[in-house]
Design a protein around this motif. Structure first.
Motif, PDB file in Angstrom:
ATOM      1  N   ILE A   1       0.876   4.132  -2.874  1.00  0.00           N
ATOM      2  CA  ILE A   1       0.617   5.538  -2.557  1.00  0.00           C
ATOM      3  C   ILE A   1       1.748   6.432  -3.050  1.00  0.00           C
ATOM      4  O   ILE A   1       1.509   7.497  -3.635  1.00  0.00           O
ATOM      5  CB  ILE A   1       0.389   5.708  -1.038  1.00  0.00           C
ATOM      6  CG1 ILE A   1      -0.942   5.087  -0.642  1.00  0.00           C
ATOM      7  CG2 ILE A   1       0.432   7.174  -0.629  1.00  0.00           C
ATOM      8  CD1 ILE A   1      -1.161   4.982   0.847  1.00  0.00           C
TER       9      ILE A   1
ATOM     10  N   ALA B 161       0.834  -1.208   0.000  1.00  0.00           N
ATOM     11  CA  ALA B 161       0.000   0.000   0.000  1.00  0.00           C
ATOM     12  C   ALA B 161       0.867   1.256   0.000  1.00  0.00           C
ATOM     13  O   ALA B 161       0.564   2.230  -0.708  1.00  0.00           O
ATOM     14  CB  ALA B 161      -0.923  -0.006   1.214  1.00  0.00           C
ATOM     15  N   ALA B 162       1.953   1.246   0.770  1.00  0.00           N
ATOM     16  CA  ALA B 162       2.852   2.412   0.801  1.00  0.00           C
ATOM     17  C   ALA B 162       3.492   2.634  -0.567  1.00  0.00           C
ATOM     18  O   ALA B 162       3.593   3.774  -1.037  1.00  0.00           O
ATOM     19  CB  ALA B 162       3.921   2.222   1.865  1.00  0.00           C
TER      20      ALA B 162
ATOM     21  N   LEU C 214       1.292   9.336  -5.874  1.00  0.00           N
ATOM     22  CA  LEU C 214       1.681  10.719  -5.583  1.00  0.00           C
ATOM     23  C   LEU C 214       2.684  11.232  -6.617  1.00  0.00           C
ATOM     24  O   LEU C 214       2.573  12.368  -7.089  1.00  0.00           O
ATOM     25  CB  LEU C 214       2.272  10.819  -4.182  1.00  0.00           C
ATOM     26  CG  LEU C 214       1.291  10.775  -3.026  1.00  0.00           C
ATOM     27  CD1 LEU C 214       2.031  10.748  -1.703  1.00  0.00           C
ATOM     28  CD2 LEU C 214       0.353  11.955  -3.091  1.00  0.00           C
TER      29      LEU C 214
END
Length: 103
Positions: free
Chosen positions: A13, A9-10, A17
């Motif tokens: 993300i 998930a990191a 971004l």
């Protein structure tokens, strides 16, 4: 939530971004940095996927190492070209009196 899910998930993300900033910012230097951030997210995802199971998979690890080298070379080239474009202004057309152009 497991550690693998958290790292995936990191990475997603960070990638989103980086791509989002690349698409919304007009400054060339900030776009180059945002692309580096996006590639860092992809590398985090690849390393997380390589570490699943008992033994780590060496193929994604080799891809990440190769990606780091390619990213460094492309970043240097992109920064050099961005600097040249900013020094010459935003005019990408060749000068009329340049001798290196086509007659």
């Amino acid at each position: 939530m497991s550690e693998t899910t958290l790292l995936l998930a990191a990475g997603a993300i960070v990638f989103v971004l980086g791509v989002g900033v690349t698409l919304t910012v007009a400054d060339l230097i900030r776009r180059i940095i945002a692309l580096n951030v996006a590639s860092g997210g992809v590398m985090l995802i690849l390393l997380t996927l390589a570490d699943r199971g008992d033994a780590p998979d060496p193929v994604p690890q080799a891809l990440v190492l190769t990606g780091i080298v390619v990213m460094a070379a492309v970043t240097g080239l992109a920064l050099t070209l961005a600097r040249r474009v900013e020094n010459d202004g935003d005019d990408l057309e060749p000068d009329e009196d340049s001798e290196g152009g086509v007659p």
